[in-house]
Design a protein around this motif. Structure first.
Motif, PDB file in Angstrom:
ATOM      1  N   GLY A 264       0.812  -1.198   0.000  1.00  0.00           N
ATOM      2  CA  GLY A 264       0.000   0.000   0.000  1.00  0.00           C
ATOM      3  C   GLY A 264       0.849   1.254   0.000  1.00  0.00           C
ATOM      4  O   GLY A 264       2.070   1.202   0.137  1.00  0.00           O
ATOM      5  N   ASP A 268      -1.294   6.810   2.466  1.00  0.00           N
ATOM      6  CA  ASP A 268      -2.662   6.383   2.741  1.00  0.00           C
ATOM      7  C   ASP A 268      -2.688   5.693   4.107  1.00  0.00           C
ATOM      8  O   ASP A 268      -2.254   4.557   4.256  1.00  0.00           O
ATOM      9  CB  ASP A 268      -3.136   5.422   1.648  1.00  0.00           C
ATOM     10  CG  ASP A 268      -4.579   4.976   1.827  1.00  0.00           C
ATOM     11  OD1 ASP A 268      -5.197   5.339   2.855  1.00  0.00           O
ATOM     12  OD2 ASP A 268      -5.081   4.250   0.945  1.00  0.00           O
ATOM     13  N   SER A 270      -4.926   4.331   5.710  1.00  0.00           N
ATOM     14  CA  SER A 270      -5.697   3.092   5.781  1.00  0.00           C
ATOM     15  C   SER A 270      -4.846   1.869   5.439  1.00  0.00           C
ATOM     16  O   SER A 270      -5.244   0.736   5.729  1.00  0.00           O
ATOM     17  CB  SER A 270      -6.898   3.162   4.836  1.00  0.00           C
ATOM     18  OG  SER A 270      -6.478   3.180   3.472  1.00  0.00           O
ATOM     19  N   CYS A 271      -3.665   2.134   4.842  1.00  0.00           N
ATOM     20  CA  CYS A 271      -2.765   1.033   4.475  1.00  0.00           C
ATOM     21  C   CYS A 271      -1.703   0.759   5.544  1.00  0.00           C
ATOM     22  O   CYS A 271      -0.954  -0.210   5.434  1.00  0.00           O
ATOM     23  CB  CYS A 271      -2.044   1.355   3.161  1.00  0.00           C
ATOM     24  SG  CYS A 271      -3.117   1.528   1.733  1.00  0.00           S
ATOM     25  N   ARG A 274      -1.541  -2.749   7.279  1.00  0.00           N
ATOM     26  CA  ARG A 274      -1.124  -3.788   6.343  1.00  0.00           C
ATOM     27  C   ARG A 274       0.366  -3.671   6.034  1.00  0.00           C
ATOM     28  O   ARG A 274       1.092  -4.667   6.012  1.00  0.00           O
ATOM     29  CB  ARG A 274      -1.939  -3.674   5.054  1.00  0.00           C
ATOM     30  CG  ARG A 274      -1.616  -4.780   4.049  1.00  0.00           C
ATOM     31  CD  ARG A 274      -2.628  -4.852   2.935  1.00  0.00           C
ATOM     32  NE  ARG A 274      -2.374  -3.889   1.867  1.00  0.00           N
ATOM     33  CZ  ARG A 274      -3.117  -2.823   1.616  1.00  0.00           C
ATOM     34  NH1 ARG A 274      -4.179  -2.552   2.367  1.00  0.00           N
ATOM     35  NH2 ARG A 274      -2.835  -2.004   0.616  1.00  0.00           N
ATOM     36  N   MET A 275       0.832  -2.437   5.847  1.00  0.00           N
ATOM     37  CA  MET A 275       2.249  -2.215   5.572  1.00  0.00           C
ATOM     38  C   MET A 275       3.113  -2.641   6.760  1.00  0.00           C
ATOM     39  O   MET A 275       4.154  -3.283   6.599  1.00  0.00           O
ATOM     40  CB  MET A 275       2.492  -0.743   5.247  1.00  0.00           C
ATOM     41  CG  MET A 275       3.917  -0.412   4.833  1.00  0.00           C
ATOM     42  SD  MET A 275       4.129   1.359   4.524  1.00  0.00           S
ATOM     43  CE  MET A 275       3.017   1.598   3.134  1.00  0.00           C
TER      44      MET A 275
END
Length: 381
Positions: A264, A268, A270-271, A274-275
């Motif tokens: 991602g 951002d 929102s990533c 996950r990152m």
């Protein structure tokens, strides 16, 4: 040696920011004489003395500051000094007969440096406190730590040493420049609450502009961003990354084998989780040494997280001679560096030495005048 060669500073012994400021001035070449208490005092001084590195590069004498002759000796030393540093609570020096008015009557060009946590005035001025309390009041401590967890004390670097000692040094040097051009000394009121607040100026601006969340551990520079954080390696050691810029971030992903689409975009939020998961997974596949071999010296904004024992032996710091060994103790070398007037090579911390410490301060006749008194003081101690 050093750009402050010829500058004389009287230091009243204390803990934390006062000794740190005196060390910095002494490292830069000032002749600093530390006035120790004759009676034992709880100043947090480690034993043996050789490990109290903040006391390096200067001589000391021990005096009873409740004794009239001791006060007279101090005033004689102050008469020939450029600056004074003290870290007592407000009013203590005045009660000893060594307040700014008395000292500057003896020496109008004297720079009188005062170091406290709360400052010389205000409702808390006379209260006890330590580094953690001072930075707590400034908003700084609240901003340091992980999301959902308690604030974390950042050693004494933000308060005592950064917001205290360094601002005292800066203030004393500025006042010395003024005194040299005008012949007029002044009082420098250095307070940790002021200095720590000043260090946080950029973050106050970000907060005011809506670019900094009041929830710690959620911002780009406080460990909230996955691309500005520390990660555990296969061997349990840690590395740090900080590729804020897009090109540096892309280089990191390329080198460690993470697909940008999978991680991602760092812009951002929102990533971010996950990152972070991807970074945690990948960095645990190799040891810290293996990541150093792959990433160190590149543009990915990388460094291993080293301990105090490890740091002096890192090739970069060795090449710069960032650490020196004195009396068997590794310690940071004087900083910053000067091309024309190199700083002193550090000397080991010293015990109070009596009359021998006065040689660079008083004439031979005056040294002899004080000889028996100081010998009596040392015997009494």
């Amino acid at each position: 040696m050093g750009p402050l060669a010829g500058v004389k500073v009287v230091e009243f012994a204390g803990i934390g920011p006062g000794p740190m400021a005196a060390m910095q001035l002494a490292d830069m070449g000032a002749t600093v004489l530390r006035i120790e208490r004759r009676e034992p005092a709880d100043l947090g001084v480690p034993r043996p003395l050789k490990y109290n590195l903040l006391l390096r590069n200067r001589e000391a004498i021990a005096l009873d500051l409740k004794d009239a002759q001791s006060i007279e000796l101090v005033l004689e030393l102050i008469s020939g000094a450029d600056a004074l540093i003290e870290g007592f609570r407000p009013g203590v020096m005045e009660r000893l007969g060594l307040g700014p008015d008395v000292c500057r009557e003896r020496n109008p060009r004297l720079v009188y440096g005062r170091m406290t946590g709360w400052g010389q005035d205000g409702p808390l001025a006379h209260a006890a406190g330590h580094d953690i309390n001072y930075i707590a009041l400034t908003g700084t401590l609240n901003a340091i730590g992980r999301k959902g967890q308690a604030p974390v004390a950042p050693l004494a670097l933000v308060g005592d040493f950064g917001g205290g000692a360094m601002f005292l040094v800066m203030g004393v040097l500025a006042a010395l420049l003024h005194a040299r051009s005008t012949g007029q000394g002044q009082v420098v009121d250095a307070a940790v609450v002021d200095g720590a607040s000043s260090l946080a100026t950029a973050f106050y601006g970000l907060s005011a502009g809506g670019q900094w969340s009041g929830e710690r551990g959620t911002n780009i520079l406080d460990g909230g961003a996955p691309h500005y954080d520390c990660y555990e390696c296969l061997d349990g050691r840690y590395i740090s990354i900080g590729p804020i810029e897009a090109r540096f971030h892309a280089e990191l992903l390329r080198r460690i084998g993470i697909d940008e689409a999978a991680a991602g975009s760092p812009g951002d939020r929102s990533c971010w989780e996950r990152m972070r998961g991807e970074f945690q997974r990948v960095f645990k596949t190799r040891t810290r040494a293996q990541w150093c071999e792959l990433l160190e010296g590149s543009d990915v904004c990388f460094a291993p997280v080293l301990s105090f024992d490890e740091a002096p032996h890192h090739p970069h710091l060795q090449a710069r001679a960032s650490f020196v060994e004195v009396d068997g103790v590794f310690q940071p070398a004087p900083a910053p560096r000067f091309s024309a007037t190199p700083s002193k090579v550090p000397t080991a911390p010293r015990m109070p030495s009596g009359v021998a410490a006065l040689g660079s301060w008083l004439s031979a006749e005056r040294v002899e005048h004080w000889r028996h008194f100081l010998q009596d003081e040392r015997s009494a101690a």
